[in-house]
Design a protein around this motif. Structure first.
Motif, PDB file in Angstrom:
ATOM      1  N   GLN A   1       6.758   6.919  -6.226  1.00  0.00           N
ATOM      2  CA  GLN A   1       5.429   7.525  -6.359  1.00  0.00           C
ATOM      3  C   GLN A   1       4.473   7.137  -5.227  1.00  0.00           C
ATOM      4  O   GLN A   1       3.305   7.538  -5.227  1.00  0.00           O
ATOM      5  CB  GLN A   1       4.793   7.141  -7.707  1.00  0.00           C
ATOM      6  CG  GLN A   1       5.582   7.610  -8.919  1.00  0.00           C
ATOM      7  CD  GLN A   1       5.680   9.126  -8.990  1.00  0.00           C
ATOM      8  OE1 GLN A   1       4.692   9.831  -8.799  1.00  0.00           O
ATOM      9  NE2 GLN A   1       6.873   9.633  -9.239  1.00  0.00           N
ATOM     10  N   LEU A   2       4.978   6.353  -4.258  1.00  0.00           N
ATOM     11  CA  LEU A   2       4.090   5.854  -3.202  1.00  0.00           C
ATOM     12  C   LEU A   2       3.410   6.979  -2.422  1.00  0.00           C
ATOM     13  O   LEU A   2       2.218   6.911  -2.128  1.00  0.00           O
ATOM     14  CB  LEU A   2       4.880   4.982  -2.219  1.00  0.00           C
ATOM     15  CG  LEU A   2       5.138   3.554  -2.668  1.00  0.00           C
ATOM     16  CD1 LEU A   2       5.881   2.792  -1.581  1.00  0.00           C
ATOM     17  CD2 LEU A   2       3.829   2.865  -3.001  1.00  0.00           C
ATOM     18  N   GLN A   3       4.178   8.013  -2.088  1.00  0.00           N
ATOM     19  CA  GLN A   3       3.585   9.095  -1.301  1.00  0.00           C
ATOM     20  C   GLN A   3       2.477   9.817  -2.084  1.00  0.00           C
ATOM     21  O   GLN A   3       1.454  10.198  -1.516  1.00  0.00           O
ATOM     22  CB  GLN A   3       4.666  10.089  -0.858  1.00  0.00           C
ATOM     23  CG  GLN A   3       4.157  10.979   0.262  1.00  0.00           C
ATOM     24  CD  GLN A   3       5.124  12.113   0.579  1.00  0.00           C
ATOM     25  OE1 GLN A   3       5.842  12.585  -0.296  1.00  0.00           O
ATOM     26  NE2 GLN A   3       5.137  12.529   1.829  1.00  0.00           N
ATOM     27  N   HIS A   4       2.691   9.957  -3.394  1.00  0.00           N
ATOM     28  CA  HIS A   4       1.645  10.582  -4.204  1.00  0.00           C
ATOM     29  C   HIS A   4       0.352   9.755  -4.167  1.00  0.00           C
ATOM     30  O   HIS A   4      -0.748  10.292  -4.132  1.00  0.00           O
ATOM     31  CB  HIS A   4       2.110  10.731  -5.663  1.00  0.00           C
ATOM     32  CG  HIS A   4       3.154  11.798  -5.845  1.00  0.00           C
ATOM     33  ND1 HIS A   4       4.074  11.773  -6.851  1.00  0.00           N
ATOM     34  CD2 HIS A   4       3.400  12.923  -5.129  1.00  0.00           C
ATOM     35  CE1 HIS A   4       4.850  12.840  -6.758  1.00  0.00           C
ATOM     36  NE2 HIS A   4       4.465  13.545  -5.720  1.00  0.00           N
ATOM     37  N   LEU A   5       0.531   8.442  -4.166  1.00  0.00           N
ATOM     38  CA  LEU A   5      -0.647   7.566  -4.105  1.00  0.00           C
ATOM     39  C   LEU A   5      -1.340   7.671  -2.750  1.00  0.00           C
ATOM     40  O   LEU A   5      -2.573   7.659  -2.673  1.00  0.00           O
ATOM     41  CB  LEU A   5      -0.239   6.116  -4.400  1.00  0.00           C
ATOM     42  CG  LEU A   5      -0.561   5.628  -5.806  1.00  0.00           C
ATOM     43  CD1 LEU A   5      -2.051   5.557  -6.033  1.00  0.00           C
ATOM     44  CD2 LEU A   5       0.033   6.533  -6.873  1.00  0.00           C
ATOM     45  N   GLU A   6      -0.550   7.811  -1.693  1.00  0.00           N
ATOM     46  CA  GLU A   6      -1.138   7.986  -0.357  1.00  0.00           C
ATOM     47  C   GLU A   6      -1.960   9.268  -0.321  1.00  0.00           C
ATOM     48  O   GLU A   6      -3.054   9.308   0.248  1.00  0.00           O
ATOM     49  CB  GLU A   6      -0.033   8.022   0.724  1.00  0.00           C
ATOM     50  CG  GLU A   6       0.271   6.655   1.313  1.00  0.00           C
ATOM     51  CD  GLU A   6      -0.995   5.828   1.534  1.00  0.00           C
ATOM     52  OE1 GLU A   6      -1.906   6.318   2.250  1.00  0.00           O
ATOM     53  OE2 GLU A   6      -1.092   4.713   0.989  1.00  0.00           O
TER      54      GLU A   6
ATOM     55  N   ALA B   1      -3.514  13.149  -8.367  1.00  0.00           N
ATOM     56  CA  ALA B   1      -4.702  12.538  -7.743  1.00  0.00           C
ATOM     57  C   ALA B   1      -5.884  12.669  -8.702  1.00  0.00           C
ATOM     58  O   ALA B   1      -6.688  11.737  -8.868  1.00  0.00           O
ATOM     59  CB  ALA B   1      -5.003  13.246  -6.420  1.00  0.00           C
ATOM     60  N   SER B   2      -5.974  13.818  -9.354  1.00  0.00           N
ATOM     61  CA  SER B   2      -7.064  14.047 -10.285  1.00  0.00           C
ATOM     62  C   SER B   2      -7.010  13.073 -11.464  1.00  0.00           C
ATOM     63  O   SER B   2      -8.029  12.511 -11.877  1.00  0.00           O
ATOM     64  CB  SER B   2      -6.976  15.501 -10.759  1.00  0.00           C
ATOM     65  OG  SER B   2      -7.752  15.672 -11.889  1.00  0.00           O
ATOM     66  N   ASP B   3      -5.778  12.841 -11.999  1.00  0.00           N
ATOM     67  CA  ASP B   3      -5.614  11.874 -13.103  1.00  0.00           C
ATOM     68  C   ASP B   3      -6.207  10.524 -12.737  1.00  0.00           C
ATOM     69  O   ASP B   3      -6.748   9.819 -13.584  1.00  0.00           O
ATOM     70  CB  ASP B   3      -4.115  11.598 -13.347  1.00  0.00           C
ATOM     71  CG  ASP B   3      -3.381  12.768 -13.936  1.00  0.00           C
ATOM     72  OD1 ASP B   3      -3.991  13.529 -14.692  1.00  0.00           O
ATOM     73  OD2 ASP B   3      -2.174  12.905 -13.641  1.00  0.00           O
TER      74      ASP B   3
ATOM     75  N   ALA C   1      -8.523  18.867 -10.455  1.00  0.00           N
ATOM     76  CA  ALA C   1      -7.354  19.148  -9.609  1.00  0.00           C
ATOM     77  C   ALA C   1      -7.633  20.375  -8.725  1.00  0.00           C
ATOM     78  O   ALA C   1      -7.268  20.401  -7.553  1.00  0.00           O
ATOM     79  CB  ALA C   1      -6.116  19.377 -10.465  1.00  0.00           C
ATOM     80  N   TRP C   2      -8.318  21.363  -9.298  1.00  0.00           N
ATOM     81  CA  TRP C   2      -8.632  22.559  -8.500  1.00  0.00           C
ATOM     82  C   TRP C   2      -9.534  22.195  -7.312  1.00  0.00           C
ATOM     83  O   TRP C   2      -9.277  22.590  -6.176  1.00  0.00           O
ATOM     84  CB  TRP C   2      -9.297  23.641  -9.373  1.00  0.00           C
ATOM     85  CG  TRP C   2      -9.786  24.768  -8.536  1.00  0.00           C
ATOM     86  CD1 TRP C   2     -11.076  25.072  -8.229  1.00  0.00           C
ATOM     87  CD2 TRP C   2      -8.970  25.716  -7.824  1.00  0.00           C
ATOM     88  NE1 TRP C   2     -11.130  26.144  -7.383  1.00  0.00           N
ATOM     89  CE2 TRP C   2      -9.851  26.567  -7.115  1.00  0.00           C
ATOM     90  CE3 TRP C   2      -7.605  25.916  -7.701  1.00  0.00           C
ATOM     91  CZ2 TRP C   2      -9.389  27.600  -6.305  1.00  0.00           C
ATOM     92  CZ3 TRP C   2      -7.137  26.960  -6.905  1.00  0.00           C
ATOM     93  CH2 TRP C   2      -8.028  27.786  -6.216  1.00  0.00           C
ATOM     94  N   TYR C   3     -10.577  21.406  -7.625  1.00  0.00           N
ATOM     95  CA  TYR C   3     -11.476  21.017  -6.526  1.00  0.00           C
ATOM     96  C   TYR C   3     -10.689  20.273  -5.441  1.00  0.00           C
ATOM     97  O   TYR C   3     -10.842  20.535  -4.256  1.00  0.00           O
ATOM     98  CB  TYR C   3     -12.615  20.113  -7.028  1.00  0.00           C
ATOM     99  CG  TYR C   3     -13.496  20.725  -8.098  1.00  0.00           C
ATOM    100  CD1 TYR C   3     -13.740  22.095  -8.134  1.00  0.00           C
ATOM    101  CD2 TYR C   3     -14.087  19.924  -9.075  1.00  0.00           C
ATOM    102  CE1 TYR C   3     -14.552  22.653  -9.127  1.00  0.00           C
ATOM    103  CE2 TYR C   3     -14.896  20.471 -10.060  1.00  0.00           C
ATOM    104  CZ  TYR C   3     -15.113  21.836 -10.089  1.00  0.00           C
ATOM    105  OH  TYR C   3     -15.908  22.373 -11.063  1.00  0.00           O
ATOM    106  N   LEU C   4      -9.846  19.337  -5.886  1.00  0.00           N
ATOM    107  CA  LEU C   4      -9.100  18.534  -4.908  1.00  0.00           C
ATOM    108  C   LEU C   4      -8.179  19.416  -4.067  1.00  0.00           C
ATOM    109  O   LEU C   4      -8.038  19.211  -2.863  1.00  0.00           O
ATOM    110  CB  LEU C   4      -8.297  17.420  -5.608  1.00  0.00           C
ATOM    111  CG  LEU C   4      -9.127  16.396  -6.382  1.00  0.00           C
ATOM    112  CD1 LEU C   4      -8.213  15.391  -7.090  1.00  0.00           C
ATOM    113  CD2 LEU C   4     -10.111  15.644  -5.468  1.00  0.00           C
ATOM    114  N   ASN C   5      -7.564  20.415  -4.718  1.00  0.00           N
ATOM    115  CA  ASN C   5      -6.710  21.361  -3.976  1.00  0.00           C
ATOM    116  C   ASN C   5      -7.467  21.992  -2.814  1.00  0.00           C
ATOM    117  O   ASN C   5      -6.899  22.272  -1.767  1.00  0.00           O
ATOM    118  CB  ASN C   5      -6.231  22.487  -4.906  1.00  0.00           C
ATOM    119  CG  ASN C   5      -4.912  22.138  -5.556  1.00  0.00           C
ATOM    120  OD1 ASN C   5      -3.986  21.702  -4.879  1.00  0.00           O
ATOM    121  ND2 ASN C   5      -4.823  22.326  -6.854  1.00  0.00           N
TER     122      ASN C   5
END
Ligand code: ADP
Ligand code: TRP
Length: 325
Positions: free
Chosen positions: A149-154, A132-134, A92-96
């Motif tokens: 949850q659609l926006q999170h998936l986008e 996203a990391s999950d 998650a940190w990397y993705l941030n």
């Protein structure tokens, strides 16, 4: 074979809406031998809202017990607790670091939560990158979620594409599998069943309590016993037809339309159906609550399987970024 992955937050004891709308459909997907499924309890996400350690761990036990009681087979599904695989916080940190701050600012769920909640912490803000990391940690192909949850998936697809564009094929780009929620389960007040509306039915509770809730909380009109009644506008019938066989539902519909059959009769049939058709799950749920070490060992085994996959993905990315592995 497709990898299916989904997570559920552990924010309380699952109610009838959660069970019929989310848990049972996900178990059906997971039990399909064509899928390799990962199902987890998102207890790190829950920390954005729950700061009491006892509540946090009790919720996890109740949610895990509900899944197991409803038929999740831990031999067919990798079933784990998010916090047992802390690799997801590293990713998650990397993705941030790859996702623009300005885009996170556009998240609807953050806006919605920050309007409602008192504790508006940074975890709520970066929530989508942990999610996203999950997903990316396990190379998931499909993620079954509800519309909210659609926006999170986008955002998940977006951050994965940004990484892939820069470094090549690091992540699988997941696709959303929208759970249409045609089954919008009504609560005792006829509105969508939801914890926040206090209109829930707890199918795991003592049958006497179920009877009390149905009799007291479902409001019916004052049509006299002899008069015909409209099944479609009645919460009693709506709930009944969700769980009873089609023959029994048809019978109740006809009885209501014919008259001479009162709301008291319909409520009694509903209570009997809720109590009886859910008896095996109620028994299993209570068994797991009373045997937390059994649940614990299921979750620990699941975490071991999950960790293997997580570490392979993470090492691939760590190396790419220039870290020692
Ligand atoms: P609540 O609204 O009680 O807080 P959650 O938002 O935690 O419930 O929902 C968890 C899951 O259960 C989600 O996938 C959601 O779509 C599903 N769900 C919740 N309530 C209902 C309902 N009344 N009908 C169908 N599905 C529901
Ligand atoms: N945010 C999801 C919800 O509130 C829970 C969740 C966390 C999730 N991580 C996930 C769902 C990964 C799917 C995939 O319902």
């Amino acid at each position: 074979m497709s990898r299916i992955l989904t997570g559920v937050q552990s924010t309380g004891r699952p109610h009838m809406g959660n069970i019929l709308g989310a848990i049972i459909p996900a178990i059906e997907l997971a039990n399909n031998p064509e899928n390799d499924s990962f199902l987890f309890i998102a207890d790190l996400h829950s920390l954005t809202q729950i700061k009491n350690p006892k509540t946090l761990s009790e919720n996890t036990l109740q949610v895990a017990a509900a899944w197991l009681a409803c038929g999740l087979d831990p031999n067919k599904t990798t079933f784990y607790r998010q916090s047992d695989v802390p690799e997801c916080t590293e990713l998650a940190w990397y993705l941030n670091c790859f996702f623009p701050y300005q885009r996170l600012k556009l998240a609807h769920s953050f806006k919605d939560k920050s309007d409602r909640l008192e504790d508006i912490n940074s975890g709520l803000f970066t929530y989508p990158m942990l999610m996203a990391s999950d997903i990316l940690l396990y190379d998931a192909n499909y993620v079954p979620v509800g519309k909210d949850q659609l926006q999170h998936l986008e955002m998940t697809r977006d951050v994965a594409s940004r990484v892939n564009n820069k470094y090549g094929e690091i992540f699988v780009i997941p696709e959303v599998k929208l759970q249409e929620n045609t089954q919008l389960i009504p609560g005792t007040d006829g509105e969508k069943m939801s914890k926040s509306r206090e209109n829930t039915i707890d199918l795991f509770q003592d049958p006497k309590q179920i009877k009390k809730i149905i009799n007291k909380n479902i409001i019916t009109d004052d049509t006299p016993l002899e008069a015909p009644k409209d099944p479609q506008s009645s919460t009693v019938y709506q709930l009944f037809q969700l769980i009873a066989s089609s023959e029994k539902s048809l019978k109740m519909k006809e009885n209501l339309k014919a008259g001479g059959y009162g709301w008291g009769h319909a409520k009694k049939e509903l209570v009997d159906e809720l109590v009886n058709s859910f008896a095996p799950q109620r028994e299993k749920f209570n068994y797991y609550l009373n045997n937390p070490s059994e649940v614990e060992s299921v979750l620990i085994k699941g975490a071991e399987k999950a960790k293997k996959v997580a570490n392979t993905t993470l090492n691939r990315f760590r190396k790419t970024l220039g870290y020692n592995i």
